[in-house]
Scaffold this motif. Structure first.
Motif, mmCIF file in Angstrom:
data_model
loop_
_atom_site.group_PDB
_atom_site.id
_atom_site.type_symbol
_atom_site.label_atom_id
_atom_site.label_comp_id
_atom_site.label_asym_id
_atom_site.label_seq_id
_atom_site.Cartn_x
_atom_site.Cartn_y
_atom_site.Cartn_z
ATOM 1 N N GLY A 1 8.090 4.855 0.865
ATOM 2 C CA GLY A 1 6.833 5.421 0.411
ATOM 3 C C GLY A 1 5.672 4.459 0.441
ATOM 4 N N VAL A 2 5.899 3.275 1.011
ATOM 5 C CA VAL A 2 4.836 2.269 1.035
ATOM 6 C C VAL A 2 4.721 1.642 2.412
ATOM 7 C CG1 VAL A 2 5.080 1.747 -1.433
ATOM 8 C CG2 VAL A 2 6.345 0.423 0.236
ATOM 9 N N THR A 3 3.606 0.960 2.625
ATOM 10 C CA THR A 3 3.380 0.249 3.884
ATOM 11 C C THR A 3 2.836 -1.136 3.568
ATOM 12 O OG1 THR A 3 1.103 1.009 4.127
ATOM 13 C CG2 THR A 3 2.823 2.406 5.083
ATOM 14 N N ASP A 4 2.813 -1.981 4.560
ATOM 15 C CA ASP A 4 2.192 -3.302 4.469
ATOM 16 C C ASP A 4 2.686 -4.117 3.278
ATOM 17 O OD1 ASP A 4 0.577 -2.720 6.736
ATOM 18 O OD2 ASP A 4 -0.756 -1.580 5.435
ATOM 19 N N ARG B 1 0.865 -1.186 0.000
ATOM 20 C CA ARG B 1 0.000 0.000 0.000
ATOM 21 C C ARG B 1 0.897 1.230 0.000
ATOM 22 N NH1 ARG B 1 -2.265 -3.062 4.326
ATOM 23 N NH2 ARG B 1 -4.141 -4.111 3.639
ATOM 24 N N PHE B 2 0.418 2.290 -0.627
ATOM 25 C CA PHE B 2 1.158 3.542 -0.594
ATOM 26 C C PHE B 2 0.914 4.253 0.725
ATOM 27 C CE2 PHE B 2 0.672 3.066 -5.243
ATOM 28 C CZ PHE B 2 2.022 3.064 -5.565
ATOM 29 N N ALA B 3 1.961 4.869 1.256
ATOM 30 C CA ALA B 3 1.825 5.690 2.460
ATOM 31 C C ALA B 3 0.993 6.920 2.106
ATOM 32 C CB ALA B 3 3.204 6.097 2.972
ATOM 33 N N GLN B 4 0.361 7.509 3.095
ATOM 34 C CA GLN B 4 -0.506 8.671 2.867
ATOM 35 C C GLN B 4 0.247 9.801 2.174
ATOM 36 O OE1 GLN B 4 -3.455 8.192 2.995
ATOM 37 N NE2 GLN B 4 -4.642 9.943 3.565
ATOM 38 N N ASP B 5 1.493 10.047 2.563
ATOM 39 C CA ASP B 5 2.290 11.104 1.927
ATOM 40 C C ASP B 5 2.553 10.792 0.457
ATOM 41 O OD1 ASP B 5 2.386 12.584 4.246
ATOM 42 O OD2 ASP B 5 4.398 11.914 4.816
#
Length: 109
Positions: free
Chosen positions: A73-76, A9-13
């Motif tokens: 820049g990403v998560t999970d 997933r993309f980070a909010q920023d």
């Protein structure tokens, strides 16, 4: 060379940045894999639980480094080793031979 499927997933920023300045990230992601000894085979944007799906090939350590670098820049992130059915057949054949010679703990000899 091993194949890998990576989802994340993309980070909010990162989403805010892409809304402000839309861009095709496939070339940048491909360069990241190339620098670590791998190759980007496919890069998809997805809807649902994950925002993207990457199919890549390369050495285990190269893919791991690429994913760690991209993590800013990403998560999970989730990366899975993928095998063709022929590769899996060969793996089962090798494992079967090894398993047949294995004596479980407590078994009679």
């Amino acid at each position: 060379m091993p194949l890998f499927i990576t989802q994340g997933r993309f980070a909010q920023d990162a989403i805010k940045g892409m809304l402000a300045k839309p861009e095709d990230r496939s070339e940048t992601v491909g360069q990241l894999f190339a620098k670590s000894g791998g190759k980007l085979l496919a890069y998809y944007m997805t809807f649902g639980e994950y925002d993207f799906l990457i199919v890549s090939e390369g050495p285990y350590e190269g893919v791991a480094i690429s994913v760690i670098v991209a993590a800013g820049g990403v998560t999970d992130l989730k990366t899975t080793l993928a095998m063709t059915s022929d590769d899996m057949k060969n793996a089962f054949a090798k494992a079967g031979a090894v398993a047949a010679s294995f004596r479980p703990a407590g078994a009679k000899t």
